[in-house]
Design a protein around this motif. Structure first.
Motif, PDB file in Angstrom:
ATOM      1  N   PRO A  86      41.203  77.293   2.146  1.00 22.51           N
ATOM      2  CA  PRO A  86      40.610  77.818   0.909  1.00 22.51           C
ATOM      3  C   PRO A  86      40.082  76.678   0.030  1.00 22.51           C
ATOM      4  CG  PRO A  86      42.994  77.918   0.800  1.00 22.51           C
ATOM      5  CD  PRO A  86      42.649  77.404   2.171  1.00 22.51           C
ATOM      6  N   ILE A  87      38.802  76.706  -0.261  1.00 19.69           N
ATOM      7  CA  ILE A  87      38.220  75.709  -1.148  1.00 19.69           C
ATOM      8  C   ILE A  87      38.118  76.250  -2.575  1.00 19.69           C
ATOM      9  CG2 ILE A  87      37.031  74.421   0.648  1.00 19.69           C
ATOM     10  CD1 ILE A  87      34.452  75.924  -0.087  1.00 19.69           C
ATOM     11  N   SER A  88      38.335  77.540  -2.747  1.00 19.70           N
ATOM     12  CA  SER A  88      38.316  78.113  -4.095  1.00 19.70           C
ATOM     13  C   SER A  88      39.500  77.613  -4.917  1.00 19.70           C
ATOM     14  CB  SER A  88      38.330  79.638  -4.033  1.00 19.70           C
ATOM     15  OG  SER A  88      39.399  80.085  -3.237  1.00 19.70           O
ATOM     16  N   SER A  89      40.520  77.089  -4.257  1.00 16.39           N
ATOM     17  CA  SER A  89      41.706  76.601  -4.965  1.00 16.39           C
ATOM     18  C   SER A  89      41.445  75.285  -5.698  1.00 16.39           C
ATOM     19  CB  SER A  89      42.876  76.428  -3.998  1.00 16.39           C
ATOM     20  OG  SER A  89      42.545  75.503  -2.992  1.00 16.39           O
ATOM     21  N   TYR A  90      40.276  74.683  -5.474  1.00 16.93           N
ATOM     22  CA  TYR A  90      39.931  73.441  -6.176  1.00 16.93           C
ATOM     23  C   TYR A  90      39.309  73.770  -7.535  1.00 16.93           C
ATOM     24  CZ  TYR A  90      40.552  71.255  -1.598  1.00 16.93           C
ATOM     25  OH  TYR A  90      41.056  70.837  -0.398  1.00 16.93           O
ATOM     26  N   GLY A  91      40.116  74.313  -8.440  1.00 14.18           N
ATOM     27  CA  GLY A  91      39.677  74.560  -9.802  1.00 14.18           C
ATOM     28  C   GLY A  91      38.858  75.815 -10.027  1.00 14.18           C
ATOM     29  N   MET A  92      38.728  76.686  -9.007  1.00 12.13           N
ATOM     30  CA  MET A  92      37.885  77.871  -9.160  1.00 12.13           C
ATOM     31  C   MET A  92      38.621  79.168  -8.839  1.00 12.13           C
ATOM     32  SD  MET A  92      34.817  77.012 -10.167  1.00 12.13           S
ATOM     33  CE  MET A  92      33.544  78.087  -9.539  1.00 12.13           C
ATOM     34  N   GLU A  93      39.936  79.175  -8.865  1.00 11.66           N
ATOM     35  CA  GLU A  93      40.690  80.379  -8.515  1.00 11.66           C
ATOM     36  C   GLU A  93      40.350  81.555  -9.420  1.00 11.66           C
ATOM     37  OE1 GLU A  93      44.702  78.864  -8.457  1.00 11.66           O
ATOM     38  OE2 GLU A  93      44.614  78.609  -6.288  1.00 11.66           O
ATOM     39  N   SER A  94      40.297  81.341 -10.732  1.00 19.43           N
ATOM     40  CA  SER A  94      40.007  82.454 -11.649  1.00 19.43           C
ATOM     41  C   SER A  94      38.572  82.949 -11.456  1.00 19.43           C
ATOM     42  CB  SER A  94      40.255  82.058 -13.106  1.00 19.43           C
ATOM     43  OG  SER A  94      39.414  81.000 -13.489  1.00 19.43           O
ATOM     44  N   TYR A  95      37.640  82.048 -11.146  1.00 21.61           N
ATOM     45  CA  TYR A  95      36.256  82.446 -10.886  1.00 21.61           C
ATOM     46  C   TYR A  95      36.196  83.385  -9.689  1.00 21.61           C
ATOM     47  CZ  TYR A  95      31.292  82.097  -9.782  1.00 21.61           C
ATOM     48  OH  TYR A  95      29.983  82.386  -9.503  1.00 21.61           O
ATOM     49  N   PHE A  96      36.876  83.024  -8.606  1.00 25.38           N
ATOM     50  CA  PHE A  96      36.839  83.849  -7.397  1.00 25.38           C
ATOM     51  C   PHE A  96      37.625  85.150  -7.564  1.00 25.38           C
ATOM     52  CE2 PHE A  96      34.943  80.130  -5.582  1.00 25.38           C
ATOM     53  CZ  PHE A  96      34.107  80.635  -4.601  1.00 25.38           C
ATOM     54  N   LEU A  97      38.645  85.151  -8.388  1.00 32.03           N
ATOM     55  CA  LEU A  97      39.342  86.409  -8.676  1.00 32.03           C
ATOM     56  C   LEU A  97      38.448  87.342  -9.489  1.00 32.03           C
ATOM     57  CD1 LEU A  97      42.974  85.156  -9.319  1.00 32.03           C
ATOM     58  CD2 LEU A  97      42.101  86.437  -7.339  1.00 32.03           C
ATOM     59  N   ARG A  98      37.670  86.791 -10.420  1.00 22.73           N
ATOM     60  CA  ARG A  98      36.689  87.597 -11.152  1.00 22.73           C
ATOM     61  C   ARG A  98      35.637  88.138 -10.195  1.00 22.73           C
ATOM     62  NH1 ARG A  98      33.446  84.617 -15.190  1.00 22.73           N
ATOM     63  NH2 ARG A  98      34.700  82.937 -14.380  1.00 22.73           N
TER      64      ARG A  98
END
Length: 179
Positions: A86-98
């Motif tokens: 998972p590359i979304s875990s590099y500071g973009m977790e809330s973005y990808f959850l949205r």
């Protein structure tokens, strides 16, 4: 296709299978008789509970890595020789959850820019986010929203409303497709 391995992106899983082998397989997966190279055998899933959801257009392939999005799980992902991560875990977790909350089959367009070496993901959140493997981070929000894109001879092109746009050659920054 990676050498003699076929990578299959399914809705809930990413699989790999051997191709170009002269073997028939039994139902239990064991090799049987040499017969044909027109089979996919020894299919195995990559570790992790990730797939490409209903967004195959999010797939962008770089020389060593394939990038894609699993919108139903709220993840941006990369497949390399290390497997799926998972590359979304590099500071973009809330973005990808949205993104997970609003995607609902909306197109998520993935492109890879050879010049900047970035995976671009255009989303229904009305922006494009860019991931850099070199910095292992999401490096930019961009204002272009392409229908598709391609890198060719180290140039990056995208299409919107049927119009072709060549990136990195415009003297006016943040201007795309004549707007």
């Amino acid at each position: 296709n990676r050498d003699t391995r076929l990578v299959m992106f399914c809705e809930d899983k990413v699989l790999r299978g051997e191709t170009n082998k002269d073997v028939l397989y039994n139902a239990d997966g064991s090799a049987n008789v040499i017969a044909s190279s027109k089979v996919v055998g020894n299919t195995q899933p990559y570790a992790g509970d990730y797939g490409i959801s209903k967004n195959p257009e999010s797939l962008a392939v770089a020389p060593a890595t394939a990038y894609f999005t699993d919108a139903s799980r709220g993840r941006g992902l990369a497949l390399s020789t290390e497997g799926v991560r998972p590359i979304s875990s590099y500071g973009m977790e809330s973005y990808f959850l949205r993104l997970k909350a609003i995607a609902n089959g909306s197109p998520l367009v993935g492109t890879f820019d050879d010049k900047t070496r970035e995976y671009n993901l255009s989303t229904p959140l009305q922006n494009t986010v860019s991931y850099s493997e070199m910095s292992k981070s999401w490096v930019s929000f961009k204002s272009f929203l392409p229908e598709t894109g391609v890198s060719l001879n180290n140039e990056f092109y995208t299409f919107a409303k049927g119009n072709l746009w060549k990136h990195h050659h415009n003297s006016v920054h943040n201007s795309f497709y004549g707007e």
